[in-house]
Design a protein around this motif. Structure first.
Motif, PDB file in Angstrom:
ATOM      1  N   PHE A  28      24.401  49.609  -4.168  1.00  9.05           N
ATOM      2  CA  PHE A  28      24.287  48.676  -3.048  1.00  9.05           C
ATOM      3  C   PHE A  28      22.900  48.072  -2.951  1.00  9.05           C
ATOM      4  O   PHE A  28      22.738  46.917  -2.585  1.00  9.05           O
ATOM      5  N   THR A  30      21.059  46.977  -5.073  1.00 14.18           N
ATOM      6  CA  THR A  30      20.844  45.877  -6.006  1.00 14.18           C
ATOM      7  C   THR A  30      21.609  44.614  -5.617  1.00 14.18           C
ATOM      8  O   THR A  30      21.634  43.653  -6.374  1.00 14.18           O
ATOM      9  N   TYR A  31      22.219  44.616  -4.447  1.00 17.03           N
ATOM     10  CA  TYR A  31      22.993  43.473  -3.981  1.00 17.03           C
ATOM     11  C   TYR A  31      22.260  42.742  -2.861  1.00 17.03           C
ATOM     12  O   TYR A  31      21.716  43.385  -1.951  1.00 17.03           O
ATOM     13  N   THR A  32      22.279  41.453  -2.922  1.00 18.89           N
ATOM     14  CA  THR A  32      21.895  40.660  -1.752  1.00 18.89           C
ATOM     15  C   THR A  32      23.050  40.694  -0.759  1.00 18.89           C
ATOM     16  O   THR A  32      24.211  40.540  -1.151  1.00 18.89           O
ATOM     17  N   ARG A  52      18.206  41.085  -2.296  1.00 18.55           N
ATOM     18  CA  ARG A  52      18.308  42.346  -3.024  1.00 18.55           C
ATOM     19  C   ARG A  52      16.975  42.768  -3.619  1.00 18.55           C
ATOM     20  O   ARG A  52      16.707  43.942  -3.769  1.00 18.55           O
ATOM     21  N   ALA A  97      28.338  40.264  -0.301  1.00 22.49           N
ATOM     22  CA  ALA A  97      27.299  40.812  -1.169  1.00 22.49           C
ATOM     23  C   ALA A  97      27.437  40.238  -2.563  1.00 22.49           C
ATOM     24  O   ALA A  97      28.546  39.871  -2.994  1.00 22.49           O
ATOM     25  N   ASP A  98      26.328  40.159  -3.232  1.00 21.95           N
ATOM     26  CA  ASP A  98      26.336  39.678  -4.612  1.00 21.95           C
ATOM     27  C   ASP A  98      25.179  40.312  -5.380  1.00 21.95           C
ATOM     28  O   ASP A  98      24.076  40.404  -4.852  1.00 21.95           O
ATOM     29  N   PRO A  99      25.423  40.709  -6.633  1.00 27.97           N
ATOM     30  CA  PRO A  99      24.379  41.402  -7.394  1.00 27.97           C
ATOM     31  C   PRO A  99      23.406  40.488  -8.127  1.00 27.97           C
ATOM     32  O   PRO A  99      22.418  40.964  -8.694  1.00 27.97           O
ATOM     33  N   TYR A 100      23.672  39.184  -8.099  1.00 30.35           N
ATOM     34  CA  TYR A 100      22.843  38.284  -8.902  1.00 30.35           C
ATOM     35  C   TYR A 100      21.961  37.351  -8.082  1.00 30.35           C
ATOM     36  O   TYR A 100      20.844  37.047  -8.478  1.00 30.35           O
ATOM     37  N   TYR A 110      28.677  34.193  -3.203  1.00 31.56           N
ATOM     38  CA  TYR A 110      28.864  35.636  -3.022  1.00 31.56           C
ATOM     39  C   TYR A 110      30.180  36.083  -3.628  1.00 31.56           C
ATOM     40  O   TYR A 110      31.229  35.506  -3.350  1.00 31.56           O
ATOM     41  N   TYR A 112      31.505  39.339  -3.420  1.00 27.40           N
ATOM     42  CA  TYR A 112      32.223  40.373  -2.681  1.00 27.40           C
ATOM     43  C   TYR A 112      32.194  40.091  -1.181  1.00 27.40           C
ATOM     44  O   TYR A 112      31.149  39.726  -0.635  1.00 27.40           O
TER      45      TYR A 112
END
Length: 123
Positions: A28, A30-32, A52, A97-100, A110, A112
Motif C-alpha cells: 500500500f 507504494t500507491y498514490t 506515493r 489508488a495507483d502504483p505508478y 487510477y 484501483y
C-alpha cells in the motif's frame, strides 16, 4: 489491491466527517491514494490525493482548507478528514489508488477503486 471506503453518513452544514479507505495487500505504501466524489447528475471529480513517493498532498480548490487527506501505511489505510462541510459537499465519495502515478487528478489515471460511501450534508 482492494479498497474499502467507509465513514460516510448524514451531517449538518458546518459539521465534520472522517472517511477511511482500507486497503488489502502489503504494498500500500507504494500507491498514490486519491479521493474523488460524484454528486447526482454530475461527473466524478477529484477531491484530494497523497502521493506515493513524496507524501505530498494536493487538493481541489473547492475543499482546500477544509479537507485533509492522510495515510497510515502501517495500517494500510487512507483517510479524508472533512471539516466545515457544505451542502455542495453532498456526494458519493470514492477512494482510489495507483502504483505508478504521483500526482493525477483525472479519475482515469487510477487503476484501483473502492466502492463509494455516501456523504449527505443537510441544512
Amino acid at each position: 489491491v482492494q479498497l474499502q471506503a467507509s465513514g460516510g453518513g448524514l451531517v449538518q452544514v458546518g459539521g465534520s466527517l472522517t472517511l477511511s479507505c482500507a486497503a488489502s495487500g502489503r504494498t500500500f505504501a507504494t500507491y498514490t491514494v486519491g479521493w474523488f466524489r460524484q454528486a447526482p447528475g454530475k461527473e466524478r471529480e477529484f477531491v484530494a490525493l497523497v502521493s506515493r513517493s513524496s507524501g505530498r498532498t494536493y487538493y481541489a480548490d473547492s475543499v482546500k482548507g477544509r479537507f485533509t487527506i492522510s495515510r497510515d501505511n502501517a495500517k494500510n489505510s487512507g483517510y479524508l478528514q472533512m471539516n466545515s462541510l457544505k451542502l455542495e459537499d453532498t456526494a458519493v465519495y470514492y477512494c482510489a489508488a495507483d502504483p505508478y502515478i504521483t500526482q493525477a487528478a483525472a479519475p482515469g489515471s487510477y487503476e484501483y477503486w473502492g466502492q463509494g460511501t455516501q456523504v449527505t450534508v443537510s441544512s
